[in-house]
Design an enzyme around this catalytic site. Structure first.
Site, PDB file in Angstrom:
ATOM      1  N   ASP A 141       0.851  -1.296  -0.130  1.00  0.00           N
ATOM      2  CA  ASP A 141      -0.046  -0.140   0.045  1.00  0.00           C
ATOM      3  C   ASP A 141       0.829   1.393  -0.091  1.00  0.00           C
ATOM      4  O   ASP A 141       1.959   1.389   0.901  1.00  0.00           O
ATOM      5  CB  ASP A 141      -0.708  -0.139   1.234  1.00  0.00           C
ATOM      6  CG  ASP A 141      -2.137   0.883   1.217  1.00  0.00           C
ATOM      7  OD1 ASP A 141      -3.210   0.514   0.962  1.00  0.00           O
ATOM      8  OD2 ASP A 141      -1.952   2.088   0.940  1.00  0.00           O
TER       9      ASP A 141
ATOM     10  N   ASN B  97     -13.211  -2.952   2.507  1.00  0.00           N
ATOM     11  CA  ASN B  97     -13.966  -1.789   2.586  1.00  0.00           C
ATOM     12  C   ASN B  97     -14.988  -2.053   1.297  1.00  0.00           C
ATOM     13  O   ASN B  97     -14.402  -2.269   0.316  1.00  0.00           O
ATOM     14  CB  ASN B  97     -13.167  -0.684   2.627  1.00  0.00           C
ATOM     15  CG  ASN B  97     -12.283  -0.394   3.711  1.00  0.00           C
ATOM     16  OD1 ASN B  97     -12.841  -0.769   4.881  1.00  0.00           O
ATOM     17  ND2 ASN B  97     -11.143   0.302   3.652  1.00  0.00           N
TER      18      ASN B  97
ATOM     19  N   GLN C  53     -14.428   2.740   1.105  1.00  0.00           N
ATOM     20  CA  GLN C  53     -13.543   2.396  -0.050  1.00  0.00           C
ATOM     21  C   GLN C  53     -13.393   3.559  -0.972  1.00  0.00           C
ATOM     22  O   GLN C  53     -14.355   4.327  -1.281  1.00  0.00           O
ATOM     23  CB  GLN C  53     -14.663   1.385  -0.822  1.00  0.00           C
ATOM     24  CG  GLN C  53     -13.804   0.694  -2.020  1.00  0.00           C
ATOM     25  CD  GLN C  53     -14.660  -0.580  -2.751  1.00  0.00           C
ATOM     26  OE1 GLN C  53     -15.882  -0.725  -2.357  1.00  0.00           O
ATOM     27  NE2 GLN C  53     -14.130  -1.127  -3.600  1.00  0.00           N
TER      28      GLN C  53
ATOM     29  N   HIS D 289     -10.283  -5.085  -3.280  1.00  0.00           N
ATOM     30  CA  HIS D 289      -8.854  -5.575  -2.885  1.00  0.00           C
ATOM     31  C   HIS D 289      -9.154  -5.979  -1.222  1.00  0.00           C
ATOM     32  O   HIS D 289      -9.880  -5.344  -0.624  1.00  0.00           O
ATOM     33  CB  HIS D 289      -8.101  -4.285  -2.674  1.00  0.00           C
ATOM     34  CG  HIS D 289      -8.449  -2.788  -2.325  1.00  0.00           C
ATOM     35  ND1 HIS D 289      -9.562  -2.264  -3.193  1.00  0.00           N
ATOM     36  CD2 HIS D 289      -8.460  -2.152  -1.257  1.00  0.00           C
ATOM     37  CE1 HIS D 289      -9.757  -1.314  -2.401  1.00  0.00           C
ATOM     38  NE2 HIS D 289      -9.400  -1.261  -1.296  1.00  0.00           N
ATOM     39  N   ILE D 290      -8.347  -6.581  -0.794  1.00  0.00           N
ATOM     40  CA  ILE D 290      -8.181  -7.097   0.643  1.00  0.00           C
ATOM     41  C   ILE D 290      -6.698  -6.451   1.044  1.00  0.00           C
ATOM     42  O   ILE D 290      -5.761  -6.552   0.683  1.00  0.00           O
ATOM     43  CB  ILE D 290      -7.930  -8.587   0.801  1.00  0.00           C
ATOM     44  CG1 ILE D 290      -9.242  -9.575   0.175  1.00  0.00           C
ATOM     45  CG2 ILE D 290      -7.711  -9.009   2.109  1.00  0.00           C
ATOM     46  CD1 ILE D 290      -9.093 -11.044   0.182  1.00  0.00           C
TER      47      ILE D 290
HETATM   48  P1  AMP Z   1      -9.775   1.645   0.181  1.00  0.00           P
HETATM   49  O1  AMP Z   1      -9.907   2.843   0.934  1.00  0.00           O
HETATM   50  O2  AMP Z   1     -10.042   0.376   0.980  1.00  0.00           O
HETATM   51  O3  AMP Z   1     -10.364   1.630  -1.171  1.00  0.00           O
HETATM   52  O4  AMP Z   1      -8.279   1.311   0.112  1.00  0.00           O
HETATM   53  C1  AMP Z   1      -7.293   1.768  -1.026  1.00  0.00           C
HETATM   54  C2  AMP Z   1      -5.976   1.708  -0.650  1.00  0.00           C
HETATM   55  O5  AMP Z   1      -5.347   2.026  -1.856  1.00  0.00           O
HETATM   56  C3  AMP Z   1      -5.462   2.667   0.321  1.00  0.00           C
HETATM   57  O6  AMP Z   1      -5.170   2.124   1.590  1.00  0.00           O
HETATM   58  C4  AMP Z   1      -4.361   3.607  -0.533  1.00  0.00           C
HETATM   59  O7  AMP Z   1      -3.505   4.209   0.215  1.00  0.00           O
HETATM   60  C5  AMP Z   1      -4.119   2.592  -1.781  1.00  0.00           C
HETATM   61  N1  AMP Z   1      -3.470   3.141  -2.651  1.00  0.00           N
HETATM   62  C6  AMP Z   1      -4.017   4.017  -3.611  1.00  0.00           C
HETATM   63  N2  AMP Z   1      -3.329   4.349  -4.727  1.00  0.00           N
HETATM   64  C7  AMP Z   1      -2.294   3.341  -4.908  1.00  0.00           C
HETATM   65  C8  AMP Z   1      -1.190   3.065  -5.385  1.00  0.00           C
HETATM   66  N3  AMP Z   1      -1.028   3.815  -6.687  1.00  0.00           N
HETATM   67  N4  AMP Z   1      -0.459   2.161  -4.927  1.00  0.00           N
HETATM   68  C9  AMP Z   1      -0.762   1.427  -3.930  1.00  0.00           C
HETATM   69  N5  AMP Z   1      -1.533   1.706  -3.113  1.00  0.00           N
HETATM   70  C10 AMP Z   1      -2.635   2.777  -3.524  1.00  0.00           C
END
Ligand code: AMP
Length: 113
Positions: free
Chosen positions: A30, A86, A93, A99-100
């Site tokens: 992440d 989420n 989300q 994603h997990i």
């Molecule tokens: P969610 O809020 O459950 O949709 O989680 C999305 C996650 O994606 C967050 O923890 C972000 O920090 C992560 N994220 C967003 N963009 C990237 C990226 N380019 N590379 C890695 N993680 C990312």
């Protein structure tokens, strides 16, 4: 579904720290970790969120959970980690490609925020 940022990572259009990849899934760090270990396990199939998954997704959903266990063992955190999914903007989300979150390496509390 328009290409999400995770689809761009799958397609190698943007970089990520990839820990594992095969034909079905991708595991990468992440970009904004909330714990010393914070990785994301995603299917290559573009399912927007868990509530959009269908019976035909049974195998891939099981596969992602098995992969989470494998990754936790590889990272040496198999005794204490948390998986988070989420579902929907109301549940925080932000990326609409299933994603997990695998989170480990710090104290946890319950209930989560
Ligand atoms: P969610 O809020 O459950 O949709 O989680 C999305 C996650 O994606 C967050 O923890 C972000 O920090 C992560 N994220 C967003 N963009 C990237 C990226 N380019 N590379 C890695 N993680 C990312």
């Amino acid at each position: 579904m328009t290409d999400s940022i995770f689809q761009k990572i799958i397609d190698k259009e943007i970089p990520a720290e990839i820990l594992f990849e095969d034909d079905k899934c991708l595991v990468f760090k992440d970009i904004n970790p909330i714990a010393p270990i914070h990785v994301l396990i995603i299917p290559k199939k573009p399912i927007e969120k868990i509530s959009d998954s269908k019976k035909e997704d049974t195998e891939i959903l099981g596969y992602l959970l098995l992969k989470a266990g494998d990754i936790a063992r590889e990272l040496g955190v198999e005794e204490a980690f948390r998986l988070v999914v989420n579902n929907g903007a109301g549940a925080q989300q932000t990326v609409f490609h299933l994603h997990i979150h695998l989170i480990a390496g710090r104290e946890f509390s319950w209930p989560p925020g």
